[in-house]
Design an enzyme around this catalytic site. Sequence first.
Site, PDB file in Angstrom:
ATOM      1  N   CYS A 116      46.700  -6.147  36.122  1.00 22.47           N
ATOM      2  CA  CYS A 116      45.808  -7.293  36.297  1.00 22.47           C
ATOM      3  C   CYS A 116      46.608  -8.557  36.594  1.00 22.47           C
ATOM      4  CB  CYS A 116      44.984  -7.503  35.028  1.00 22.47           C
ATOM      5  SG  CYS A 116      43.848  -6.150  34.658  1.00 22.47           S
TER       6      CYS A 116
ATOM      7  N   HIS B 274      42.288 -12.388  34.215  1.00 16.03           N
ATOM      8  CA  HIS B 274      41.834 -12.640  32.842  1.00 16.03           C
ATOM      9  C   HIS B 274      42.802 -13.517  32.069  1.00 16.03           C
ATOM     10  CE1 HIS B 274      44.701  -9.717  31.205  1.00 16.03           C
ATOM     11  NE2 HIS B 274      44.248  -8.817  32.068  1.00 16.03           N
TER      12      HIS B 274
END
Length: 162
Positions: free
Chosen positions: A133, A111
């Site tokens: 992430c 992301h």
Amino acid sequence: MARLGANAPPPPAPLGEQADSILVSKAERRMVLLREGRELASYPIVMGANWDRGHKLREGDERTPEGTYVIDWRNSGSVAHLSLHISYPNAEDRARAKAAGADPGGNIMIHGLPNGWGALGSLHLLHDWTNGCIGVSNDQMDEIWSRVPNGTPITIAPLPAP
């Protein structure tokens, strides 16, 4: 609390510019998009705060998983600028966590920056700020979004053994 995004996703890139695999090198702190073994693009990345302590074991450990997974869905309305979901945990990850009496966690994504923080640009590389992430700049996430279709395999390579 980060606000939910209304990020208009970019359109898909032409087929010849789309990746058919992704390689993440923890050692190089880099993500490479590949097509037929040829490098299409490469991006510096940030990871979870404990990315260098091995494979993700449980929810909240701030480790980035290691192994081969798939990009299985995408979210244009996430709390970060666009996100591509990595299929962690797989069956092996769930079994390992269960044996340890832990929840394996989930929602591991590629992301952009948290919504409202896009002006940071490449300054985000100064600190590992995700919870496991793989983070990139918003401009890079736009490019990745358009070049990585659902179903793309992603390999997250561990650090070499000492």
